[in-house]
Design a protein around this motif. Structure first.
Motif, PDB file in Angstrom:
ATOM      1  N   PHE A   1      33.260  28.706  37.626  1.00 49.10           N
ATOM      2  CA  PHE A   1      33.682  28.577  36.225  1.00 49.10           C
ATOM      3  C   PHE A   1      34.856  29.500  35.913  1.00 49.10           C
ATOM      4  O   PHE A   1      35.852  29.094  35.302  1.00 49.10           O
ATOM      5  N   ALA A   2      34.764  30.757  36.373  1.00 50.63           N
ATOM      6  CA  ALA A   2      35.814  31.745  36.092  1.00 50.63           C
ATOM      7  C   ALA A   2      37.122  31.386  36.778  1.00 50.63           C
ATOM      8  O   ALA A   2      38.203  31.727  36.282  1.00 50.63           O
ATOM      9  N   ALA A   3      37.030  30.704  37.923  1.00 53.39           N
ATOM     10  CA  ALA A   3      38.227  30.284  38.645  1.00 53.39           C
ATOM     11  C   ALA A   3      38.652  28.871  38.267  1.00 53.39           C
ATOM     12  O   ALA A   3      39.691  28.389  38.737  1.00 53.39           O
ATOM     13  N   GLY A   4      37.857  28.226  37.403  1.00 50.93           N
ATOM     14  CA  GLY A   4      38.126  26.842  37.033  1.00 50.93           C
ATOM     15  C   GLY A   4      38.451  26.672  35.565  1.00 50.93           C
ATOM     16  O   GLY A   4      39.493  27.126  35.098  1.00 50.93           O
ATOM     17  N   GLU A   5      37.519  26.102  34.819  1.00 52.03           N
ATOM     18  CA  GLU A   5      37.829  25.667  33.463  1.00 52.03           C
ATOM     19  C   GLU A   5      37.658  26.729  32.385  1.00 52.03           C
ATOM     20  O   GLU A   5      37.944  26.469  31.207  1.00 52.03           O
ATOM     21  N   LYS A   6      37.223  27.910  32.733  1.00 50.98           N
ATOM     22  CA  LYS A   6      36.923  28.923  31.713  1.00 50.98           C
ATOM     23  C   LYS A   6      38.115  29.194  30.803  1.00 50.98           C
ATOM     24  O   LYS A   6      37.991  29.153  29.565  1.00 50.98           O
ATOM     25  N   ARG A   7      39.267  29.482  31.396  1.00 48.93           N
ATOM     26  CA  ARG A   7      40.440  29.828  30.588  1.00 48.93           C
ATOM     27  C   ARG A   7      40.863  28.659  29.712  1.00 48.93           C
ATOM     28  O   ARG A   7      41.130  28.826  28.511  1.00 48.93           O
ATOM     29  N   ALA A   8      40.933  27.461  30.275  1.00 44.58           N
ATOM     30  CA  ALA A   8      41.370  26.292  29.510  1.00 44.58           C
ATOM     31  C   ALA A   8      40.378  25.950  28.402  1.00 44.58           C
ATOM     32  O   ALA A   8      40.782  25.552  27.295  1.00 44.58           O
ATOM     33  N   TRP A   9      39.092  26.091  28.683  1.00 40.17           N
ATOM     34  CA  TRP A   9      38.051  25.814  27.682  1.00 40.17           C
ATOM     35  C   TRP A   9      38.204  26.749  26.487  1.00 40.17           C
ATOM     36  O   TRP A   9      38.167  26.303  25.330  1.00 40.17           O
ATOM     37  N   LEU A  10      38.415  28.032  26.761  1.00 40.46           N
ATOM     38  CA  LEU A  10      38.592  28.985  25.676  1.00 40.46           C
ATOM     39  C   LEU A  10      39.917  28.762  24.944  1.00 40.46           C
ATOM     40  O   LEU A  10      39.981  28.834  23.712  1.00 40.46           O
ATOM     41  N   ARG A  11      40.954  28.504  25.692  1.00 41.47           N
ATOM     42  CA  ARG A  11      42.279  28.330  25.093  1.00 41.47           C
ATOM     43  C   ARG A  11      42.304  27.144  24.131  1.00 41.47           C
ATOM     44  O   ARG A  11      42.964  27.198  23.088  1.00 41.47           O
ATOM     45  N   ALA A  12      41.573  26.099  24.466  1.00 41.19           N
ATOM     46  CA  ALA A  12      41.523  24.924  23.592  1.00 41.19           C
ATOM     47  C   ALA A  12      40.893  25.247  22.241  1.00 41.19           C
ATOM     48  O   ALA A  12      41.137  24.552  21.255  1.00 41.19           O
ATOM     49  N   MET A  13      40.114  26.338  22.186  1.00 38.69           N
ATOM     50  CA  MET A  13      39.492  26.763  20.920  1.00 38.69           C
ATOM     51  C   MET A  13      40.327  27.812  20.193  1.00 38.69           C
ATOM     52  O   MET A  13      39.898  28.348  19.170  1.00 38.69           O
ATOM     53  N   GLY A  14      41.508  28.137  20.735  1.00 39.69           N
ATOM     54  CA  GLY A  14      42.376  29.104  20.071  1.00 39.69           C
ATOM     55  C   GLY A  14      42.313  30.506  20.634  1.00 39.69           C
ATOM     56  O   GLY A  14      42.991  31.409  20.128  1.00 39.69           O
ATOM     57  N   HIS A  15      41.518  30.713  21.671  1.00 35.14           N
ATOM     58  CA  HIS A  15      41.416  32.037  22.292  1.00 35.14           C
ATOM     59  C   HIS A  15      42.710  32.362  23.029  1.00 35.14           C
ATOM     60  O   HIS A  15      43.292  31.519  23.699  1.00 35.14           O
ATOM     61  N   ARG A  16      43.183  33.622  22.906  1.00 33.62           N
ATOM     62  CA  ARG A  16      44.410  34.032  23.569  1.00 33.62           C
ATOM     63  C   ARG A  16      44.182  35.353  24.314  1.00 33.62           C
ATOM     64  O   ARG A  16      43.314  36.144  23.961  1.00 33.62           O
ATOM     65  N   ILE A  17      45.008  35.583  25.343  1.00 33.57           N
ATOM     66  CA  ILE A  17      44.837  36.706  26.255  1.00 33.57           C
ATOM     67  C   ILE A  17      46.046  37.623  26.182  1.00 33.57           C
ATOM     68  O   ILE A  17      47.193  37.168  26.158  1.00 33.57           O
ATOM     69  N   PHE A  18      45.790  38.930  26.178  1.00 36.43           N
ATOM     70  CA  PHE A  18      46.845  39.926  26.278  1.00 36.43           C
ATOM     71  C   PHE A  18      47.501  39.793  27.656  1.00 36.43           C
ATOM     72  O   PHE A  18      46.806  39.635  28.661  1.00 36.43           O
ATOM     73  N   PRO A  19      48.837  39.831  27.750  1.00 33.51           N
ATOM     74  CA  PRO A  19      49.494  39.460  29.009  1.00 33.51           C
ATOM     75  C   PRO A  19      49.324  40.433  30.164  1.00 33.51           C
ATOM     76  O   PRO A  19      49.566  40.065  31.318  1.00 33.51           O
ATOM     77  N   VAL A  20      48.943  41.699  29.914  1.00 36.15           N
ATOM     78  CA  VAL A  20      48.778  42.669  30.996  1.00 36.15           C
ATOM     79  C   VAL A  20      47.326  42.625  31.480  1.00 36.15           C
ATOM     80  O   VAL A  20      46.402  42.934  30.734  1.00 36.15           O
ATOM     81  N   VAL A  21      47.130  42.245  32.739  1.00 34.26           N
ATOM     82  CA  VAL A  21      45.789  42.137  33.304  1.00 34.26           C
ATOM     83  C   VAL A  21      45.341  43.510  33.797  1.00 34.26           C
ATOM     84  O   VAL A  21      46.076  44.196  34.514  1.00 34.26           O
ATOM     85  N   GLY A  22      44.132  43.909  33.427  1.00 32.62           N
ATOM     86  CA  GLY A  22      43.626  45.214  33.801  1.00 32.62           C
ATOM     87  C   GLY A  22      42.850  45.193  35.111  1.00 32.62           C
ATOM     88  O   GLY A  22      42.318  44.165  35.525  1.00 32.62           O
ATOM     89  N   TRP A  23      42.788  46.367  35.741  1.00 29.91           N
ATOM     90  CA  TRP A  23      42.078  46.506  37.012  1.00 29.91           C
ATOM     91  C   TRP A  23      40.846  47.359  36.780  1.00 29.91           C
ATOM     92  O   TRP A  23      40.876  48.586  36.870  1.00 29.91           O
ATOM     93  N   ALA A  24      39.745  46.726  36.466  1.00 23.39           N
ATOM     94  CA  ALA A  24      38.497  47.430  36.201  1.00 23.39           C
ATOM     95  C   ALA A  24      37.637  47.471  37.461  1.00 23.39           C
ATOM     96  O   ALA A  24      37.764  46.626  38.343  1.00 23.39           O
ATOM     97  N   GLU A  25      36.749  48.455  37.520  1.00 16.89           N
ATOM     98  CA  GLU A  25      35.739  48.573  38.587  1.00 16.89           C
ATOM     99  C   GLU A  25      36.367  48.326  39.958  1.00 16.89           C
ATOM    100  O   GLU A  25      36.134  47.324  40.627  1.00 16.89           O
ATOM    101  N   ARG A  26      37.173  49.309  40.383  1.00 17.38           N
ATOM    102  CA  ARG A  26      37.965  49.140  41.612  1.00 17.38           C
ATOM    103  C   ARG A  26      37.135  49.284  42.872  1.00 17.38           C
ATOM    104  O   ARG A  26      37.583  48.914  43.955  1.00 17.38           O
ATOM    105  N   GLY A  27      35.922  49.805  42.761  1.00 16.20           N
ATOM    106  CA  GLY A  27      34.981  49.678  43.843  1.00 16.20           C
ATOM    107  C   GLY A  27      34.768  50.869  44.741  1.00 16.20           C
ATOM    108  O   GLY A  27      35.182  51.996  44.456  1.00 16.20           O
ATOM    109  N   ASP A  28      34.110  50.585  45.889  1.00 18.54           N
ATOM    110  CA  ASP A  28      33.636  51.641  46.783  1.00 18.54           C
ATOM    111  C   ASP A  28      34.572  51.908  47.952  1.00 18.54           C
ATOM    112  O   ASP A  28      34.229  52.661  48.868  1.00 18.54           O
ATOM    113  N   GLY A  29      35.731  51.270  47.975  1.00 16.36           N
ATOM    114  CA  GLY A  29      36.714  51.554  49.009  1.00 16.36           C
ATOM    115  C   GLY A  29      36.571  50.732  50.272  1.00 16.36           C
ATOM    116  O   GLY A  29      37.264  50.999  51.256  1.00 16.36           O
TER     117      GLY A  29
END
Length: 550
Positions: free
Chosen positions: A98-126
């Motif tokens: 879902f996250a790699a598929g229709e999630k963005r388009a589904w939300l966008r069709a309802m007027g949802h918009r995204i800030f253009p700078v993508v953040g790097w959260a939870e970078r992990g255990d190395g």
């Protein structure tokens, strides 16, 4: 019947489930113990971050992401290892699709918009196949949490106008009604009206009772993070002893009541010991709810020390491995730790989680946002914590800083000479553009990501150089947040009994079912997955329950 469906909980998952069911022609009764002003639940207070994969926003920033890489990261983080992880695995696969598929388009069709700078959260255990995001995937909603809630509240209210959906505010569900082995409704107490501000504890004065009948019930009531006794009861030994003192990242109404009520009706709970609590919590100087805590969303440059002033080892770095660091800190015997940093770091790297702490993004104020990006001083909400927060110490010298740290952190003593030696050794690593320190290696690497370089990571600098000061120390508390286990559900959102068969008439969505299946995130979350889990599981449960109604 009072409705085709009863949805318990008017948070994000409940709103999604109600809207999806009503879109399919079903009548819905939306029930919640809180007043109308609390619609949206925890999602309203969130930063609005969403986990998405291979988006236009990523590609514009030069980020190469893919479904396979995201799935690798997800399963490396989840570390599924139990027989009861069958449905969580299935949900994990479906959610990444879902996250790699229709999630963005589904939300966008309802007027949802995204800030253009993508953040790097939870970078992990190395490790390449272990916990963490290999690339930035944290898509910030333009409008933060309220911007995520708005499309679904709008859809629900449109159905309210036609009579398809009805609200039952201040109705506390105390029992699921069973008939011939199926859930056929809810009963409970009507609470006194309340005009309390959103987030503050409403009264529990009972003024009546109720019973509503329906063909199906969707439980979307949230987790247990507001009840610290329940958190301690479920605390897993693998994370060390439960903290004596915690601050609350969620309001008191996140009380976990519907978990026990659902199990009393026959539903099955799995993975109750999986949970997600932050280690970068600070006490809100202007609290909304009791014991209100805010999470710092740190960049990677702050020096992280335990309560006694010893540096944390391994990959226990700011923004990397939340539960790994929590485990390490619980082993110290103290309930808090420290960030030590400079004014330059706090200006560039400190963001605070929460819609109310980000007026530029929440209010969609471009001018205010540009002033933050320009780095002209610390952001206003951050500076307010520096000025008024009980956990902040500012000083011009190491000795003054340590004096303040020992005043704020009363359970342990930091030695000024030891901290000075540590900072001097740290600063020597900056005499060259290379060195052996893991933290510096990561900082230099992450500044290659344009998002980090522009808005999230300070240029490496010497902490003891006066031009980079003053020095700042922040006491970090454990902040309760999310339940990662819960009611076991199949891929239709149907609650399962202990024998693995569906409990007729009962569905679950959101945090109450571990955001899907009883724990689709396994042991670790990749961030941006909590709201997304509410969206996905609410959509699944609402559509499936609507299809089952005759």
């Amino acid at each position: 019947m009072n409705a085709d469906l009863v949805v318990v909980g008017h948070g994000l998952a409940g709103l999604v489930a109600a809207a999806e069911a009503a879109d399919r022609g079903r009548s819905v009764l939306l029930v919640d113990q809180e007043p109308e002003q609390s619609i949206g639940g925890q999602a309203h207070w969130s930063l609005g971050g969403l986990f998405m994969v291979d988006t236009p926003e990523q590609r514009r920033m030069g980020i190469k992401d893919s479904h396979d890489l995201a799935l690798q990261d997800w399963f490396g983080s989840a570390q599924f290892d139990r027989p009861e992880d069958h449905w969580p695995r299935e949900w994990a696969q479906a959610y990444v699709d879902f996250a790699a598929g229709e999630k963005r388009a589904w939300l966008r069709a309802m007027g949802h918009r995204i800030f253009p700078v993508v953040g790097w959260a939870e970078r992990g255990d190395g490790t390449f196949d272990g916990h963490g995001n290999s690339v930035p995937r944290f898509h910030l909603t333009w409008g933060t949490g309220p911007g995520v809630v708005a499309p679904f509240e709008r859809r629900v209210r449109e159905h309210v106008a036609t009579g398809r959906i009805r609200f039952a505010f201040r109705h506390r569900v105390d029992e699921l009604v069973l008939s011939h082995g199926a859930v056929t409704g809810v009963r409970g107490a009507v609470l006194a009206p309340s005009d309390i501000e959103r987030g503050r504890a409403s009264s529990r004065v009972v003024v009546g009772d109720f019973e509503f009948s329906a063909q199906a019930v969707v439980v979307a009531s949230g987790g247990i993070g507001g009840d610290h006794d329940l958190v301690r009861k479920a605390w897993p030994p693998r994370l060390g002893p439960p903290p004596r003192t915690m601050i609350a990242g969620v309001p008191a109404h996140v009380d976990g009541r519907m978990v026990a009520i659902s199990t009393d009706a026959g539903a099955h709970v799995v993975n109750p010991d999986r949970m997600w609590h932050y280690v970068e919590g600070i006490r809100n100087w202007d609290p909304v709810w009791d014991n209100h805590g805010i999470r710092i969303l740190p960049g990677p440059s702050s020096l992280w020390l335990d309560a006694t002033g010893k540096r944390l080892g391994g990959h226990n770095l700011p923004g990397f491995d939340t539960l790994g660091t929590l485990k390490a800190l619980r082993a110290t015997g103290y309930d808090y730790s420290w960030f030590v940093l400079t004014q330059k770091v706090i200006e560039k790297e400190f963001a605070l989680s929460g819609s109310e702490q980000n007026p530029d993004l929440t209010g969609k104020d471009v001018k205010l946002l540009l002033s933050r990006v320009a780095g002209d001083g610390a952001p206003g909400p951050v500076q307010a914590f520096v000025d008024h927060g009980a956990d902040f110490v500012t000083a011009s010298t190491v000795e003054e800083l340590v004096e303040g740290m020992n005043r704020v952190g009363t359970d342990a003593v930091v030695d000024a000479a030891d901290l000075r030696r540590m900072l001097e050794a740290r600063d020597r690593q900056l005499d060259n553009a290379y060195g052996k320190d893991t933290q510096f290696t990561f900082v230099r690497s992450h500044r290659q990501h344009r998002g980090d370089k522009i808005v999230r990571t300070a240029r490496p600098h010497k902490f003891l150089a006066p031009e980079n000061g003053p020095l700042i120390a922040v006491r970090l508390n454990i902040l309760t947040r999310k339940t990662l286990g819960g009611l076991e559900t199949d891929l239709e959102g149907r609650c399962l009994r202990s024998d693995g068969t569906p409990l007729p008439g009962l569905y679950a969505a959101g945090e109450v079912n571990g955001f899907g299946g009883g724990g689709m995130m396994g042991y670790n979350a990749l961030e941006g997955t909590f709201l997304g889990g509410c969206l996905f599981s609410g959509r699944v449960a609402g559509r499936a329950a609507a299809a089952a109604v005759v």
